[in-house]
Design a protein around this motif. Sequence first.
Motif, mmCIF file in Angstrom:
data_model
loop_
_atom_site.group_PDB
_atom_site.id
_atom_site.type_symbol
_atom_site.label_atom_id
_atom_site.label_comp_id
_atom_site.label_asym_id
_atom_site.label_seq_id
_atom_site.Cartn_x
_atom_site.Cartn_y
_atom_site.Cartn_z
ATOM 1 N N GLY A 14 0.803 -1.212 0.000
ATOM 2 C CA GLY A 14 0.000 0.000 0.000
ATOM 3 C C GLY A 14 0.836 1.262 0.000
ATOM 4 O O GLY A 14 1.756 1.420 -0.805
ATOM 5 N N HIS A 15 0.525 2.176 0.920
ATOM 6 C CA HIS A 15 1.190 3.474 0.989
ATOM 7 C C HIS A 15 2.568 3.416 1.644
ATOM 8 O O HIS A 15 3.258 4.430 1.707
ATOM 9 N N ASP A 16 2.961 2.256 2.154
ATOM 10 C CA ASP A 16 4.250 2.116 2.841
ATOM 11 C C ASP A 16 5.351 1.915 1.791
ATOM 12 O O ASP A 16 5.655 0.797 1.378
ATOM 13 N N HIS A 17 5.951 3.018 1.357
ATOM 14 C CA HIS A 17 6.924 2.963 0.254
ATOM 15 C C HIS A 17 8.166 2.146 0.616
ATOM 16 O O HIS A 17 8.717 1.432 -0.221
ATOM 17 N N ALA A 18 8.614 2.262 1.865
ATOM 18 C CA ALA A 18 9.791 1.500 2.283
ATOM 19 C C ALA A 18 9.500 -0.005 2.238
ATOM 20 O O ALA A 18 10.345 -0.806 1.807
ATOM 21 N N LEU A 19 8.305 -0.384 2.662
ATOM 22 C CA LEU A 19 7.917 -1.795 2.620
ATOM 23 C C LEU A 19 7.820 -2.272 1.179
ATOM 24 O O LEU A 19 8.218 -3.404 0.872
ATOM 25 N N ARG A 20 7.333 -1.412 0.277
ATOM 26 C CA ARG A 20 7.222 -1.810 -1.122
ATOM 27 C C ARG A 20 8.586 -2.169 -1.691
ATOM 28 O O ARG A 20 8.729 -3.148 -2.426
ATOM 29 N N GLY A 21 9.608 -1.389 -1.348
ATOM 30 C CA GLY A 21 10.946 -1.686 -1.830
ATOM 31 C C GLY A 21 11.463 -3.014 -1.307
ATOM 32 O O GLY A 21 12.092 -3.795 -2.043
ATOM 33 N N ALA A 22 11.196 -3.298 -0.024
ATOM 34 C CA ALA A 22 11.637 -4.569 0.554
ATOM 35 C C ALA A 22 10.916 -5.748 -0.085
ATOM 36 O O ALA A 22 11.513 -6.811 -0.324
ATOM 37 N N VAL A 23 9.620 -5.562 -0.375
ATOM 38 C CA VAL A 23 8.848 -6.619 -1.039
ATOM 39 C C VAL A 23 9.416 -6.904 -2.428
ATOM 40 O O VAL A 23 9.553 -8.061 -2.839
ATOM 41 N N GLN A 24 9.776 -5.846 -3.140
ATOM 42 C CA GLN A 24 10.333 -6.024 -4.470
ATOM 43 C C GLN A 24 11.631 -6.821 -4.424
ATOM 44 O O GLN A 24 11.845 -7.752 -5.221
ATOM 45 N N ASP A 25 12.513 -6.490 -3.486
ATOM 46 C CA ASP A 25 13.763 -7.238 -3.339
ATOM 47 C C ASP A 25 13.500 -8.678 -2.938
ATOM 48 O O ASP A 25 14.169 -9.617 -3.414
ATOM 49 N N LEU A 26 12.523 -8.858 -2.064
ATOM 50 C CA LEU A 26 12.182 -10.200 -1.607
ATOM 51 C C LEU A 26 11.712 -11.065 -2.772
ATOM 52 O O LEU A 26 12.062 -12.250 -2.871
ATOM 53 N N ARG A 27 10.971 -10.479 -3.666
ATOM 54 C CA ARG A 27 10.473 -11.237 -4.825
ATOM 55 C C ARG A 27 11.579 -11.627 -5.793
ATOM 56 O O ARG A 27 11.383 -12.530 -6.619
ATOM 57 N N THR A 28 12.717 -10.961 -5.699
ATOM 58 C CA THR A 28 13.855 -11.323 -6.548
ATOM 59 C C THR A 28 14.851 -12.212 -5.799
ATOM 60 O O THR A 28 15.960 -12.446 -6.281
ATOM 61 N N GLY A 29 14.440 -12.673 -4.599
ATOM 62 C CA GLY A 29 15.268 -13.619 -3.867
ATOM 63 C C GLY A 29 16.300 -13.004 -2.935
ATOM 64 O O GLY A 29 17.204 -13.700 -2.482
ATOM 65 N N ARG A 30 16.158 -11.699 -2.629
ATOM 66 C CA ARG A 30 17.131 -11.027 -1.767
ATOM 67 C C ARG A 30 16.492 -10.639 -0.438
ATOM 68 O O ARG A 30 15.356 -10.177 -0.404
ATOM 69 N N TRP A 31 17.246 -10.796 0.653
ATOM 70 C CA TRP A 31 16.703 -10.554 1.976
ATOM 71 C C TRP A 31 17.285 -9.311 2.664
ATOM 72 O O TRP A 31 16.784 -8.884 3.715
ATOM 73 N N VAL A 32 18.328 -8.702 2.124
ATOM 74 C CA VAL A 32 19.017 -7.609 2.807
ATOM 75 C C VAL A 32 18.090 -6.417 3.044
ATOM 76 O O VAL A 32 18.074 -5.822 4.134
ATOM 77 N N ALA A 33 17.282 -6.042 2.048
ATOM 78 C CA ALA A 33 16.367 -4.911 2.215
ATOM 79 C C ALA A 33 15.323 -5.206 3.287
ATOM 80 O O ALA A 33 14.950 -4.314 4.062
#
Length: 331
Positions: A14-33
């Motif tokens: 939703g409106h949580d932009h920081a969470l959106r970025g972490a979700v995007q990284d997570l979907r590409t197999g990365r956990w650091v974000a």
Amino acid sequence: MAAQGFRPVYHPAGHDHALRGAVQDLRTGRWVAMARLLDETTGWPGWTRRTQVLAAVAAGTDVVAAWRAEQPDSIAAAVMHSRVAVERAVRAHRAGHARTRELWQEAWTACREAVERAPADPVPWVGRLALSLLDARQSMEEHRLPPPAPMLPPGPWGLLAEAEKRDPYNREAHHRMLQFVYARRPGPLSEAVNYAQWASSAAPVGSALHALPLYVRVERYRRDRGHERALDLHWVAEDAVRDARRAMDAWFLFCATEEASLLDLNHLAHALYGALKFADAARVFESLGPYWTPQPWAYRTALPDERGPAEEVFLRARARCLTAPESRPGT
């Protein structure tokens, strides 16, 4: 905002932009974000919300397992491990999967370990509340404790109390409890109505629990499908209008949009629209911005499992409210 050609966007962050970025990284197999985001998260409500969204995305991957392997001492990784384990067990239960009991046991163990690693965290207790849904016969003693008030059923009240001890009025904890009440006894929703009213009546101004009765009303609507003549009256009944107004006045007017649940906002817009409170609904639609959720709009369609018809209902409701004369500036 009512312009032609507008199409809503569904995104779990939703409106949580920081969470959106972490979700995007997570979907590409990365956990650091994800690890960085959780390290920067303050307050249990934000922690609960973000770990829930991340777990829903991570449940179909091995990203959290990779994080734990890299950072075995990370408390956040241990909590996320419990989150993912619970999500997998609940999904398996919903699908009637043969491994449900095995996944349930793994999730229960993961939650217990997370409690030991993070004793002040409400999330492992919320996880155990979610798992209570799998115990349909209430065979575990912790799932059939006496209720704290009359007219409420026995259930996992001790687990709810532990979550509330750490984060009073935790939104997800009460929604998990509501799901348990739904599953406990098919048929009339009197127990769920009583629970939602009990939980919301004790909540302070600004709490998302004031939206809880709206969910029960949608569930009743969903179960009454087929009795079409009664459905139009469902949302304009006196108690329906009262529930919508209370959620507006005691929660929405005080909530921060970027921290609010998209589901809560959609349920409120839906309730106000149904109650013909178009100006109030317009304020909620405006706060949603470009976002939406298929529920509860899908239940107003003949194909509740398909997103397209639900989106059309949402768009019609939104346009009706944003173009209502009383919704326009200066009127």
